[in-house]
Design a protein around this motif. Structure first.
Motif, PDB file in Angstrom:
ATOM      1  N   MET A 189       0.812  -1.215   0.000  1.00  0.00           N
ATOM      2  CA  MET A 189       0.000   0.000   0.000  1.00  0.00           C
ATOM      3  C   MET A 189       0.847   1.269   0.000  1.00  0.00           C
ATOM      4  N   GLY A 190       1.866   1.285   0.868  1.00  0.00           N
ATOM      5  CA  GLY A 190       2.632   2.513   1.048  1.00  0.00           C
ATOM      6  C   GLY A 190       3.667   2.780  -0.024  1.00  0.00           C
ATOM      7  N   TYR A 191       4.417   1.756  -0.393  1.00  0.00           N
ATOM      8  CA  TYR A 191       5.540   1.967  -1.295  1.00  0.00           C
ATOM      9  C   TYR A 191       5.211   1.616  -2.741  1.00  0.00           C
ATOM     10  N   CYS A 192       4.479   0.515  -2.950  1.00  0.00           N
ATOM     11  CA  CYS A 192       4.180   0.104  -4.322  1.00  0.00           C
ATOM     12  C   CYS A 192       3.047   0.905  -4.944  1.00  0.00           C
ATOM     13  N   LEU A 193       2.071   1.333  -4.122  1.00  0.00           N
ATOM     14  CA  LEU A 193       0.923   2.065  -4.651  1.00  0.00           C
ATOM     15  C   LEU A 193       1.053   3.574  -4.439  1.00  0.00           C
ATOM     16  N   ALA A 194       1.156   4.010  -3.179  1.00  0.00           N
ATOM     17  CA  ALA A 194       1.247   5.454  -2.911  1.00  0.00           C
ATOM     18  C   ALA A 194       2.574   6.029  -3.400  1.00  0.00           C
ATOM     19  N   GLY A 195       3.632   5.236  -3.357  1.00  0.00           N
ATOM     20  CA  GLY A 195       4.947   5.731  -3.762  1.00  0.00           C
ATOM     21  C   GLY A 195       5.077   6.018  -5.236  1.00  0.00           C
ATOM     22  N   ARG A 196       4.173   5.455  -6.050  1.00  0.00           N
ATOM     23  CA  ARG A 196       4.251   5.668  -7.505  1.00  0.00           C
ATOM     24  C   ARG A 196       3.468   6.898  -7.961  1.00  0.00           C
ATOM     25  N   LEU A 197       2.707   7.513  -7.062  1.00  0.00           N
ATOM     26  CA  LEU A 197       1.818   8.603  -7.447  1.00  0.00           C
ATOM     27  C   LEU A 197       2.570   9.886  -7.772  1.00  0.00           C
ATOM     28  N   GLN A 198       2.019  10.628  -8.722  1.00  0.00           N
ATOM     29  CA  GLN A 198       2.529  11.960  -9.028  1.00  0.00           C
ATOM     30  C   GLN A 198       1.747  12.958  -8.179  1.00  0.00           C
ATOM     31  N   LEU A 199       2.450  13.674  -7.305  1.00  0.00           N
ATOM     32  CA  LEU A 199       1.780  14.580  -6.365  1.00  0.00           C
ATOM     33  C   LEU A 199       1.775  16.014  -6.869  1.00  0.00           C
ATOM     34  N   CYS A 200       0.659  16.700  -6.617  1.00  0.00           N
ATOM     35  CA  CYS A 200       0.524  18.099  -7.028  1.00  0.00           C
ATOM     36  C   CYS A 200       0.402  19.024  -5.817  1.00  0.00           C
ATOM     37  N   GLY A 201       0.795  18.565  -4.677  1.00  0.00           N
ATOM     38  CA  GLY A 201       0.770  19.371  -3.466  1.00  0.00           C
ATOM     39  C   GLY A 201       1.580  18.700  -2.388  1.00  0.00           C
ATOM     40  N   ASN A 202       1.810  19.401  -1.299  1.00  0.00           N
ATOM     41  CA  ASN A 202       2.594  18.807  -0.204  1.00  0.00           C
ATOM     42  C   ASN A 202       2.050  19.170   1.179  1.00  0.00           C
ATOM     43  N   ILE A 203       0.784  19.619   1.237  1.00  0.00           N
ATOM     44  CA  ILE A 203       0.194  20.023   2.514  1.00  0.00           C
ATOM     45  C   ILE A 203      -0.758  18.933   3.011  1.00  0.00           C
ATOM     46  N   ILE A 204      -0.465  18.387   4.194  1.00  0.00           N
ATOM     47  CA  ILE A 204      -1.298  17.374   4.834  1.00  0.00           C
ATOM     48  C   ILE A 204      -1.975  18.009   6.046  1.00  0.00           C
ATOM     49  N   ASN A 205      -3.293  18.014   6.046  1.00  0.00           N
ATOM     50  CA  ASN A 205      -4.043  18.678   7.123  1.00  0.00           C
ATOM     51  C   ASN A 205      -4.198  17.752   8.336  1.00  0.00           C
ATOM     52  N   LYS A 206      -3.068  17.333   8.890  1.00  0.00           N
ATOM     53  CA  LYS A 206      -3.053  16.478  10.071  1.00  0.00           C
ATOM     54  C   LYS A 206      -1.798  16.789  10.871  1.00  0.00           C
ATOM     55  N   VAL A 207      -1.689  16.166  12.059  1.00  0.00           N
ATOM     56  CA  VAL A 207      -0.499  16.373  12.880  1.00  0.00           C
ATOM     57  C   VAL A 207       0.502  15.242  12.683  1.00  0.00           C
ATOM     58  N   TYR A 208       0.157  14.263  11.857  1.00  0.00           N
ATOM     59  CA  TYR A 208       1.085  13.191  11.500  1.00  0.00           C
ATOM     60  C   TYR A 208       0.771  12.755  10.075  1.00  0.00           C
ATOM     61  N   CYS A 209       1.624  11.941   9.481  1.00  0.00           N
ATOM     62  CA  CYS A 209       1.448  11.520   8.096  1.00  0.00           C
ATOM     63  C   CYS A 209       0.362  10.463   7.982  1.00  0.00           C
ATOM     64  N   ASP A 210      -0.451  10.590   6.953  1.00  0.00           N
ATOM     65  CA  ASP A 210      -1.578   9.686   6.736  1.00  0.00           C
ATOM     66  C   ASP A 210      -1.618   9.312   5.257  1.00  0.00           C
ATOM     67  N   ASN A 211      -1.716   8.017   4.988  1.00  0.00           N
ATOM     68  CA  ASN A 211      -1.683   7.526   3.608  1.00  0.00           C
ATOM     69  C   ASN A 211      -2.826   8.104   2.772  1.00  0.00           C
ATOM     70  N   TYR A 212      -4.027   8.166   3.339  1.00  0.00           N
ATOM     71  CA  TYR A 212      -5.180   8.655   2.587  1.00  0.00           C
ATOM     72  C   TYR A 212      -4.998  10.122   2.181  1.00  0.00           C
ATOM     73  N   TYR A 213      -4.419  10.925   3.066  1.00  0.00           N
ATOM     74  CA  TYR A 213      -4.201  12.336   2.769  1.00  0.00           C
ATOM     75  C   TYR A 213      -3.118  12.510   1.708  1.00  0.00           C
ATOM     76  N   ILE A 214      -2.139  11.613   1.687  1.00  0.00           N
ATOM     77  CA  ILE A 214      -1.108  11.654   0.645  1.00  0.00           C
ATOM     78  C   ILE A 214      -1.724  11.319  -0.708  1.00  0.00           C
ATOM     79  N   VAL A 215      -2.584  10.303  -0.743  1.00  0.00           N
ATOM     80  CA  VAL A 215      -3.247   9.904  -1.986  1.00  0.00           C
ATOM     81  C   VAL A 215      -4.119  11.052  -2.513  1.00  0.00           C
TER      82      VAL A 215
END
Length: 324
Positions: free
Chosen positions: A157-183
């Motif tokens: 989930m984290g490296y094979c799927l989320a790691g391949r995504l092209q991101l258009c932002g870098n702001i996560i509205n949380k106090v820690y990292c969350d996979n869903y917010y990265i997606v």
């Protein structure tokens, strides 16, 4: 990872400036972290050094408490640093490492509680076959499978799927990292991520909850048809498992709702508290719950903390008072 913003970090926007009160928050979080470590280590050591506790149920508890230490370490040190920091950023690599730790912690928690419910089901519904079915090798296999499955899913989930995504932002509205917010930051197709995430959520969370409830319904059926002593023994061992499941399930439910729905109308403080609840309360709640509710663990911990002689003296004193 390919990303169109060319940033090498994420910004965590849920932090707010609270002035000098950040030092009070730091001390509170630090106290909770130290208490969590001490409580879990105490129970683990108690079970490991006490031969009478080398039973399947207690060995599964060791795995559960080890997971509490694992999940706490994935969150608390990072949280402490961020509370004192003026700039709330985290590198991509550390962010994905934290996602790996926190998500695998949650999966191991549900899987371990499910394995423990299966163990109680065998012990209460099939007492004569329990020792032949729940061997030491099977215990070790179930514990290893629980951890290995969670790690495998998170690598996928984290490296094979989320790691391949092209991101258009870098702001996560949380106090820690969350996979869903990265997606959600992705500007490339996320269909595979969403389908896999929903499948994993329904199998690991809802599927395991249904399995656990089914095993305890079977246990209740046997208990009501048995003797009073059987019912008392079953209740004393099953209640901590059920309370732990309800507590963690509620915390996970709050987090899922917050991630999937618009919560902008909810105060930021409440949103932060709900997102941290299942990651901060469960690791401290579990050792306290099992330490108080399970008589063998409670008595052994008391001997380790207070001392054998003083405990024996108190027991004799209580007996004398009872006689009088």
């Amino acid at each position: 990872m390919i990303n169109s913003t060319q940033d090498s970090f994420f910004t965590l926007s849920a932090y707010v400036d609270i002035g000098i009160f950040k030092y009070l928050c730091f001390l509170i979080v630090l106290a909770v972290y130290i208490a969590t470590i001490c409580a879990n280590v105490l129970i683990i050591v108690t079970i490991c050094i006490t031969r009478s506790l080398h039973e399947p149920m207690y060995l599964f508890l060791v795995s559960l408490f080890a997971n509490e230490l694992y999940g706490s370490t994935g969150l608390f040190p990072f949280l402490l640093v961020q509370i004192l920091s003026d700039v709330h950023t985290i590198s991509y690599s550390l962010c994905f490492l934290q996602v790996f730790c926190l998500y695998s912690y949650a999966m191991i928690e549900f899987l371990t509680i499910a394995v423990m419910s299966y163990d109680r089901h065998l012990a209460i519904c099939y007492p004569l076959q329990y020792k032949t079915r729940m061997t030491f090798n099977k215990i070790m296999f179930l514990i290893a499978l629980t951890w290995a499955y969670a790690f495998f899913i998170m690598v996928l989930m984290g490296y094979c799927l989320a790691g391949r995504l092209q991101l258009c932002g870098n702001i996560i509205n949380k106090v820690y990292c969350d996979n869903y917010y990265i997606v959600r930051l992705a500007c490339s197709d996320t269909t595979v991520n969403n389908v896999f995430g929903l499948f994993n959520m329904f199998t690991v969370i809802f599927g395991l909850i249904v399995f656990i409830l089914y095993t305890y319904l079977r246990i209740l059926k046997v208990c009501f048809s048995g003797s009073k002593q059987t019912r008392q023994k079953a209740v004393s061992t099953c209640i901590p498992h059920l309370v732990s499941l309800v507590n963690f399930s509620c915390g996970t439910f709050f987090e899922i709702v917050q991630s999937r729905f618009d919560m902008s109308s909810v105060p930021n403080v409440l949103r932060v508290f709900l997102s941290l609840y299942f990651l901060t309360c469960q690791p401290l709640f579990n050792p306290v719950l099992y330490g108080l509710r399970m008589s063998k663990i409670h008595a052994t911990c008391k001997i380790l903390l207070v001392g054998k002689k003083e405990t024996t003296k108190n027991n004799k004193h209580d007996k004398c008072r009872a006689v009088m």
